[in-house]
Design a protein around this motif. Structure first.
Motif, PDB file in Angstrom:
ATOM      1  N   TYR A  27      44.384  39.301  31.345  1.00  0.00           N
ATOM      2  CA  TYR A  27      45.378  39.561  32.394  1.00  0.00           C
ATOM      3  C   TYR A  27      45.257  40.999  32.900  1.00  0.00           C
ATOM      4  N   TYR A  28      45.038  41.929  31.957  1.00  0.00           N
ATOM      5  CA  TYR A  28      44.904  43.336  32.343  1.00  0.00           C
ATOM      6  C   TYR A  28      43.656  43.554  33.208  1.00  0.00           C
ATOM      7  N   ARG A  31      44.417  42.383  36.798  1.00  0.00           N
ATOM      8  CA  ARG A  31      45.700  42.766  37.381  1.00  0.00           C
ATOM      9  C   ARG A  31      45.498  43.324  38.781  1.00  0.00           C
ATOM     10  N   ASN A  32      44.544  44.254  38.911  1.00  0.00           N
ATOM     11  CA  ASN A  32      44.201  44.818  40.216  1.00  0.00           C
ATOM     12  C   ASN A  32      42.717  44.567  40.474  1.00  0.00           C
ATOM     13  N   LYS A  39      46.715  34.911  44.164  1.00  0.00           N
ATOM     14  CA  LYS A  39      47.252  34.709  42.819  1.00  0.00           C
ATOM     15  C   LYS A  39      46.634  33.493  42.141  1.00  0.00           C
ATOM     16  N   LYS A  42      43.241  34.474  40.905  1.00  0.00           N
ATOM     17  CA  LYS A  42      43.406  35.400  39.780  1.00  0.00           C
ATOM     18  C   LYS A  42      43.800  34.650  38.518  1.00  0.00           C
TER      19      LYS A  42
END
Length: 431
Positions: A27-28, A31-32, A39, A42
């Motif tokens: 997830y980290y 994140r960007n 979304k 992602k």
């Protein structure tokens, strides 16, 4: 009944913790993103990375899936039946064969709780699939109870053998003392004795040792061992036979304190072929059986001359010594091929002569002037597996000798005609 188990090398809690860390790391990581993505994409990327990391962590935890199949194997009892000649003899209690077979008919093996496996033994042991008293031939020359118990012991774990029934006269004459193997079995062994318990009178030939191959008019020793039990002062004659014809005879006086006797005969073959050599003991009164009074072996008799071809680069002391030693040996025919000055020989080698040779000896041979056709001719015969004995000399041409490298017991690394003082370096630890 089947059981299933799934385990890992560490705790499930630790595995779960690492998987959560993999989720957080994935997830980290997304994140960007550059450029930015939707979304939904992602979420897919985070899910795929998390799945890959979790699978890798799972493999590192060494998962094991175990299936255990359980089945019940009914207990078995092994019945060991003596099949040696001593069970066919008469003793003070009567005829052993009749009592043996009567005993087997009166035992109701079907009433035994468990499966019964039958084995007959003498010097070897064999399984009997469909047992009947007629399965026994009672013709074994030796009785090895130790080997029979040891064999069944090896089969016990696989076949769930929980006990043995041994039926024998107990007189073993081969192998170890069976009491030690019985102790190693560590399960019940029931015994039924056949015959009179007193030691029977008997004489028997135990072994006949001699050469497997011999040559005509070349004597060989024949070593015979026999035993005598229960006699005192009797004279027994030991006769050696060649295809039924008497060769020689020796007499022995039997003493009660001595059981084993040895005789050495000299056998001088006279006819080529396979010969049956038999040692026979004369019969004595009161013997339990006379079937073991003889023992035979086969000997292959070859022609009376072993032909040895000696090749020498020139007359020399080494050549004279080898020739003198071979002439002192009985049954050896010597062919001498000594090279003269140049490429000639005192006796010219021919393919027919070399084909009749059983062994080759090189004495300072070949030399620089040895013709190539002679080397090819000799190499052809040695390639057939004939023996070769090599003695080096000052004039030996190692370049030509290297053509026979495949048949030499050493490797030639130099062709220089040079003698060096050497001494062996023996590795004591390898002795």
């Amino acid at each position: 009944m089947n059981s299933y188990f799934f385990t890992i090398s560490s705790s499930w809690l630790l595995l779960t913790l690492f998987c959560l860390m993999a989720l957080a790391f994935s997830y980290y990581s997304y994140r960007n993103t550059v450029p930015p993505i939707s979304k939904s994409k992602k979420a897919i990327l985070v899910g795929l990375r998390t799945l890959a990391l979790c699978l890798l962590i799972f493999v590192l935890f060494e998962p094991v899936y175990t299936i255990i199949n359980t089945f019940e194997l009914e207990p078995q009892i092994a019945v060991l039946l003596d099949d040696s000649q001593s069970l066919s003899a008469d003793d003070a209690a009567g005829n052993r064969t009749n009592r043996y077979k009567e005993l087997l008919k009166n035992i109701h093996f079907s009433d035994i709780n468990g499966k019964v496996r039958f084995y007959k033994f003498s010097n070897d042991i064999k399984n009997i699939d469909n047992f009947s008293p007629d399965s026994l031939r009672l013709d074994g020359q030796l009785t090895d109870i130790s080997y029979a118990i040891k064999t069944v012991n090896h089969l016990a774990g696989e076949n769930n053998i929980q006990a043995m029934l041994l039926i024998s006269d107990g007189a073993f004459n081969a192998g170890n003392n069976p009491i030690f193997d019985a102790e190693n079995f560590a399960k019940p062994i029931y015994t039924i004795g056949i015959g009179d318990t007193s030691e029977p009178k008997d004489i028997a030939v135990i072994s006949l040792l001699t050469n497997e191959i011999a040559y005509i008019d070349n004597p060989i020793p024949v070593n015979i061992n026999f035993k005598a039990i229960g006699y005192n002062g009797e004279i027994v004659k030991l006769t050696l036979l060649d295809n039924g014809q008497k060769i020689s005879e020796q007499e022995f006086k039997i003493f009660p304190e001595r059981e084993n006797y040895t005789a050495i005969f000299e056998y001088n073959p006279a006819v080529e072929g396979v010969r049956k050599i038999t040692a026979t003991l004369s019969k004595l009164d009161g013997e339990i059986t006379d079937k073991n009074n003889s023992y035979s072996e086969f000997v292959k008799i070859l022609k009376n001359k072993r032909s040895v071809a000696i090749f020498a680069g020139s007359p020399s002391p080494d050549f004279a010594f080898i020739k003198r030693v071979l002439k002192a040996e009985k049954g050896v025919e010597i062919m001498e091929f000594v090279q003269k000055q140049g490429s000639n020989f005192y006796v010219q080698p021919t393919p027919q002569l070399l084909a009749s040779a059983d062994m080759f000896i090189f004495c300072g041979f070949p030399i620089n002037s040895t013709p190539q056709n002679i080397i090819d001719m000799v190499n052809l015969e040695i390639n057939k597996g004939k023996s070769l004995f090599f003695i080096a000399g000052l004039t030996t041409d190692y370049g030509k000798l290297k053509q026979m490298q495949d048949n030499m017991p050493f490797v030639l690394v130099s062709s220089k005609q040079q003698e060096l003082m050497v001494s062996p370096n023996i590795n004591v630890e390898s002795l």
